[in-house]
Design a protein around this motif. Structure first.
Motif, PDB file in Angstrom:
ATOM      1  N   SER A   1      15.927  -7.003  53.465  1.00 51.23           N
ATOM      2  CA  SER A   1      14.476  -6.883  53.576  1.00 51.23           C
ATOM      3  C   SER A   1      13.762  -8.106  53.017  1.00 51.23           C
ATOM      4  O   SER A   1      12.814  -8.608  53.621  1.00 51.23           O
TER       5      SER A   1
ATOM      6  N   VAL B   1      23.381   6.136  53.836  1.00 49.83           N
ATOM      7  CA  VAL B   1      23.192   7.342  53.011  1.00 49.83           C
ATOM      8  C   VAL B   1      24.034   8.494  53.543  1.00 49.83           C
ATOM      9  O   VAL B   1      24.665   9.235  52.782  1.00 49.83           O
TER      10      VAL B   1
ATOM     11  N   VAL C   1      17.687  -2.429  60.556  1.00 50.80           N
ATOM     12  CA  VAL C   1      17.949  -2.262  59.132  1.00 50.80           C
ATOM     13  C   VAL C   1      17.616  -0.840  58.676  1.00 50.80           C
ATOM     14  O   VAL C   1      18.314  -0.269  57.841  1.00 50.80           O
TER      15      VAL C   1
ATOM     16  N   ASP D   1      20.245   1.743  56.978  1.00 51.15           N
ATOM     17  CA  ASP D   1      20.003   2.411  55.697  1.00 51.15           C
ATOM     18  C   ASP D   1      20.328   3.906  55.800  1.00 51.15           C
ATOM     19  O   ASP D   1      21.024   4.465  54.941  1.00 51.15           O
ATOM     20  N   THR D   2      19.834   4.541  56.886  1.00 50.28           N
ATOM     21  CA  THR D   2      20.137   5.956  57.108  1.00 50.28           C
ATOM     22  C   THR D   2      21.637   6.197  57.250  1.00 50.28           C
ATOM     23  O   THR D   2      22.198   7.136  56.681  1.00 50.28           O
TER      24      THR D   2
ATOM     25  N   PHE E   1      22.450  -0.066  48.715  1.00 55.82           N
ATOM     26  CA  PHE E   1      21.082  -0.317  48.237  1.00 55.82           C
ATOM     27  C   PHE E   1      20.830  -1.818  48.097  1.00 55.82           C
ATOM     28  O   PHE E   1      19.791  -2.336  48.526  1.00 55.82           O
TER      29      PHE E   1
ATOM     30  N   GLY F   1      27.183   3.504  47.399  1.00 54.57           N
ATOM     31  CA  GLY F   1      25.729   3.638  47.341  1.00 54.57           C
ATOM     32  C   GLY F   1      25.070   2.443  46.695  1.00 54.57           C
ATOM     33  O   GLY F   1      24.034   1.965  47.177  1.00 54.57           O
ATOM     34  N   LEU F   2      25.675   1.928  45.628  1.00 49.80           N
ATOM     35  CA  LEU F   2      25.122   0.735  44.955  1.00 49.80           C
ATOM     36  C   LEU F   2      25.118  -0.466  45.891  1.00 49.80           C
ATOM     37  O   LEU F   2      24.108  -1.169  46.021  1.00 49.80           O
TER      38      LEU F   2
ATOM     39  N   THR G   1      27.555   7.954  52.471  1.00 48.62           N
ATOM     40  CA  THR G   1      27.755   8.251  51.050  1.00 48.62           C
ATOM     41  C   THR G   1      27.986   9.744  50.821  1.00 48.62           C
ATOM     42  O   THR G   1      28.908  10.146  50.100  1.00 48.62           O
TER      43      THR G   1
ATOM     44  N   LEU H   1      29.891   6.295  44.577  1.00 47.85           N
ATOM     45  CA  LEU H   1      28.909   5.640  43.695  1.00 47.85           C
ATOM     46  C   LEU H   1      28.841   4.139  43.973  1.00 47.85           C
ATOM     47  O   LEU H   1      27.754   3.567  44.119  1.00 47.85           O
TER      48      LEU H   1
ATOM     49  N   THR I   1      20.337  -3.352  51.552  1.00 48.06           N
ATOM     50  CA  THR I   1      19.029  -3.095  52.153  1.00 48.06           C
ATOM     51  C   THR I   1      17.947  -3.973  51.551  1.00 48.06           C
ATOM     52  O   THR I   1      17.135  -4.570  52.263  1.00 48.06           O
ATOM     53  N   VAL I   2      17.957  -4.095  50.197  1.00 45.22           N
ATOM     54  CA  VAL I   2      16.917  -4.887  49.536  1.00 45.22           C
ATOM     55  C   VAL I   2      17.050  -6.365  49.885  1.00 45.22           C
ATOM     56  O   VAL I   2      16.061  -7.043  50.177  1.00 45.22           O
TER      57      VAL I   2
END
Lengths: 85, 106
Positions: free
Chosen positions: A78, A41, A33, A37-38, A71, A67-68, A44, A64, A74-75
């Protein structure tokens, strides 16, 4: 300024390659994960640079939204990995 | 202004490469999170600000994307580190201090 494109995509290709190797052979799922995430980004920033390559401002909106969504992904993953108490 | 933008884009691409390299060769989940997130945050700032400086029409949306990444990237890294700790993934043997547990011992 077309030499900038080759330099940019060379560096970004190496970064994406190393992140993808970590996704393939990471020991735990948290490693995968983190590498994802890297990778999100980096992609993006690459989409923002594509707005300059293709001379089309619509790619900024796509960056945009991407990226939303990355994120949120990822959350959510996790919170899923954390498990219940 | 355009030359400065292209210089910023090249620096940001180099930091993207450093982020990928750090996430490949670090020994631990927490070290990998630190290397990957910090390098790619600085790289994103540099690349997106460079694109905004090269073409000034893109500058307001570029600033919005920079603010969005500055808000969300550390939050995602922190949530992932907390999840990895609570799941029970151990740090490497070189890690001496565990601040989350509140003590000096590991």
């Amino acid at each position: 300024m077309t030499i900038i494109n080759y330099i940019f995509f060379g560096f970004v290709g190496l970064g994406v390659l190393f992140s993808f190797l970590r996704i393939l052979l990471g020991p735990t799922s948290a490693d995968r994960v983190a590498a994802l995430d890297t990778l999100n980004v980096v992609l993006t920033g690459t989409i923002v640079f594509l707005a300059l390559v293709f001379k089309n401002g619509l790619y900024l909106d796509i960056a945009l939204v991407y990226g939303l969504l990355s994120f949120t992904e990822t959350v959510v993953i996790s919170r899923y990995l954390e498990g219940k108490k | 202004m355009s030359i400065l933008g292209y210089i910023l884009i090249t620096i940001g691409a180099f930091f993207y490469f450093l982020g990928g390299l750090g996430i490949f060769r670090m020994p631990d989940v927490y070290n990998r999170l630190q290397a990957g997130t910090k390098a790619t945050t600085l790289g994103s700032f540099s690349v997106i600000l460079g694109v905004g400086l090269v073409n000034l029409d893109y500058l307001p949306k570029a600033l919005i994307i920079i603010a969005f990444i500055a808000l969300t990237n550390p939050v995602g890294s922190s949530v992932l580190a907390r999840a990895a700790y609570l799941k029970g993934i151990k740090p490497t043997d070189k890690t001496k201090v565990d601040e989350y547990k509140g003590g000096d011992e590991k």
